[in-house]
Design a protein around this motif. Structure first.
Motif, mmCIF file in Angstrom:
data_model
loop_
_atom_site.group_PDB
_atom_site.id
_atom_site.type_symbol
_atom_site.label_atom_id
_atom_site.label_comp_id
_atom_site.label_asym_id
_atom_site.label_seq_id
_atom_site.Cartn_x
_atom_site.Cartn_y
_atom_site.Cartn_z
ATOM 1 N N ILE A 17 0.892 -1.139 -0.016
ATOM 2 C CA ILE A 17 -0.041 -0.047 0.068
ATOM 3 C C ILE A 17 0.926 1.469 0.024
ATOM 4 C CG2 ILE A 17 -1.676 1.149 1.276
ATOM 5 C CD1 ILE A 17 -2.540 -1.204 2.435
ATOM 6 N N GLY A 18 0.913 1.862 -0.990
ATOM 7 C CA GLY A 18 1.832 3.062 -1.328
ATOM 8 C C GLY A 18 1.092 4.396 -1.352
ATOM 9 N N ALA A 19 1.772 5.517 -1.795
ATOM 10 C CA ALA A 19 1.347 6.793 -1.801
ATOM 11 C C ALA A 19 0.083 6.965 -3.128
ATOM 12 C CB ALA A 19 2.379 7.645 -2.147
ATOM 13 N N VAL A 79 -7.573 2.342 -3.706
ATOM 14 C CA VAL A 79 -8.537 1.427 -3.123
ATOM 15 C C VAL A 79 -7.982 0.323 -2.688
ATOM 16 C CG1 VAL A 79 -10.475 0.173 -4.079
ATOM 17 C CG2 VAL A 79 -10.157 2.407 -4.992
ATOM 18 N N VAL A 80 -8.512 -0.361 -1.632
ATOM 19 C CA VAL A 80 -7.829 -1.630 -1.025
ATOM 20 C C VAL A 80 -9.305 -2.513 -1.037
ATOM 21 C CG1 VAL A 80 -7.097 -2.918 0.951
ATOM 22 C CG2 VAL A 80 -6.139 -0.784 0.264
ATOM 23 N N VAL A 81 -9.179 -3.581 -1.771
ATOM 24 C CA VAL A 81 -10.297 -4.579 -1.833
ATOM 25 C C VAL A 81 -9.607 -5.780 -1.136
ATOM 26 C CG1 VAL A 81 -11.902 -5.732 -3.507
ATOM 27 C CG2 VAL A 81 -11.011 -3.599 -4.193
ATOM 28 N N ALA A 82 -10.517 -6.309 -0.289
ATOM 29 C CA ALA A 82 -10.043 -7.509 0.741
ATOM 30 C C ALA A 82 -11.087 -8.230 0.935
ATOM 31 C CB ALA A 82 -9.352 -6.808 1.933
ATOM 32 N N HIS A 103 -2.407 7.273 5.685
ATOM 33 C CA HIS A 103 -2.454 6.589 4.475
ATOM 34 C C HIS A 103 -3.459 7.292 3.300
ATOM 35 C CE1 HIS A 103 -6.339 4.733 4.905
ATOM 36 N NE2 HIS A 103 -5.812 4.387 6.182
ATOM 37 N N GLY A 104 -3.171 7.339 2.115
ATOM 38 C CA GLY A 104 -4.054 8.022 0.967
ATOM 39 C C GLY A 104 -5.161 7.148 0.583
ATOM 40 N N VAL A 105 -5.525 6.053 1.086
ATOM 41 C CA VAL A 105 -6.646 5.106 0.530
ATOM 42 C C VAL A 105 -7.748 5.726 0.727
ATOM 43 C CG1 VAL A 105 -7.634 2.854 0.886
ATOM 44 C CG2 VAL A 105 -5.272 3.025 1.029
ATOM 45 N N ARG A 106 -8.847 5.862 -0.306
ATOM 46 C CA ARG A 106 -9.893 6.707 -0.197
ATOM 47 C C ARG A 106 -11.157 5.494 -0.242
ATOM 48 N NH1 ARG A 106 -8.869 10.105 -5.749
ATOM 49 N NH2 ARG A 106 -7.222 11.599 -4.734
ATOM 50 N N GLY A 119 -8.967 4.673 8.786
ATOM 51 C CA GLY A 119 -8.452 6.019 7.916
ATOM 52 C C GLY A 119 -8.953 7.207 8.372
ATOM 53 N N GLY A 120 -8.618 8.241 7.729
ATOM 54 C CA GLY A 120 -9.293 9.471 7.733
ATOM 55 C C GLY A 120 -10.843 9.607 7.530
ATOM 56 N N ASP A 121 -11.652 10.882 7.693
ATOM 57 C CA ASP A 121 -12.461 11.275 7.302
ATOM 58 C C ASP A 121 -12.829 11.149 5.947
ATOM 59 O OD1 ASP A 121 -12.944 11.863 9.962
ATOM 60 O OD2 ASP A 121 -12.678 13.956 9.632
#
Length: 290
Positions: free
Chosen positions: A162-164, A168-171, A189-192, A228-230
């Motif tokens: 998981i990088g910059a 999207v992370v699909v798990a 992290h920058g995952v949206r 994550g963040g908001d």
């Protein structure tokens, strides 16, 4: 780094990142097409967070890649409790499965373990799963949740992917637990979009209460940390007949901002590709890339 990182579930110890990616990518692409987002990503945008080899016994050359487990190898405690939970869930969605109450309420003896495995092998969900593979899956879940060394190695493998550029992370399945914990351990992290499919995250006592970071028990209802963040949108999808995704709605445990959906995945209710091809999954991925 890939824009989409996929994280597989249990039972993939004889696979590899490229092989699984080759299976997941067409299904993911079809799901985007169903959602009206065809062409949004290419195969090069997708990577597989692979950890299956960490559960593969060194030097073993078995035909199915699993240890030759038997009924006697299902350990007391966690493994028998999870087996009993799968059995009850299978009986609820499959009229052909005898419920545990009709045989033995507690999976506490080798005889009742054998009854549980026999009942599950006759269910639609586990029909094509060998006994040793079922036992192997139980041990993988227990290994991740109860062995700190295994947990650190598996989570580190996924976190490293998981990088910059990852949006999207699909798990899937056990991978949803790994991905959730990995994101919680990556502040800023920058995952949206986190898209969990066939997830066991909502199983109280066995999974949810063993998460790291530990759920907040301060209020009347235990609450898991937001990963994550908001700006992160978390979508959880559960198949109606998916025995592993015992708890279909995760909102009571993680908050109302979590988006929850239920799908009809047919005979292969827990199969990752059955989830990926659905429009709801495609839309959740597309929204994270927008």
């Amino acid at each position: 780094m890939a824009r989409i990182v996929c994280v597989h579930g249990m039972g993939q110890q004889v696979q590899g990142e490229d092989r699984l990616r080759a299976v997941w990518w067409p299904a993911l692409s079809d799901g985007l097409r169903r959602a009206g987002a065809a062409g949004l990503v290419t195969a090069s945008d997708v990577a597989m967070g692979f950890y299956g080899d960490l559960f593969r016994p060194a030097g073993q050359m078995l035909s199915a890649g699993d240890m030759p487990y038997t009924v006697q190898d299902v350990e007391e405690g966690f493994e028998r409790e999870l087996l009993a939970a799968w059995w009850r869930a299978a009986a609820e969605v499959d009229a052909g499965v005898v419920p545990p109450e009709a045989v033995d309420t507690l999976v506490s003896t080798p005889r009742s373990v054998q009854a549980a495995l026999r009942a599950l092998s006759g269910s639609r969900f586990f029909a094509n799963v060998a006994l040793r593979a079922m036992v192997s899956d139980l041990k993988q879940v227990r290994g991740y949740l109860m062995d700190d060394r295994v947990r650190e190695r598996v989570r580190g493998r996924v976190a490293a992917g998981i990088g910059a550029d990852t949006r999207v992370v699909v798990a899937h399945s056990l991978g949803s637990v790994v991905a959730y914990e990995a994101l919680c351990a990556l502040p800023g992290h920058g995952v949206r979009a986190l898209v969990t499919i066939g997830s066991p995250l909502g199983i109280r006592h066995l999974v949810f209460d063993r998460l790291r970071p530990a759920p907040d028990e301060a209020g009347r209802q235990a609450r898991g940390q937001w990963p994550g963040g908001d700006g992160l949108v978390w979508t959880n999808l559960a198949g109606t007949g998916d025995v592993v995704a015992l708890v279909k709605d995760l909102r009571p445990l993680f908050g109302e901002r979590l988006r929850s959906g239920v799908l009809e995945n047919g005979m292969h209710a827990h199969d990752a590709t059955a989830y990926l091809t659905d429009a709801l999954c495609g839309r959740a991925i597309a929204d994270g890339l927008a």
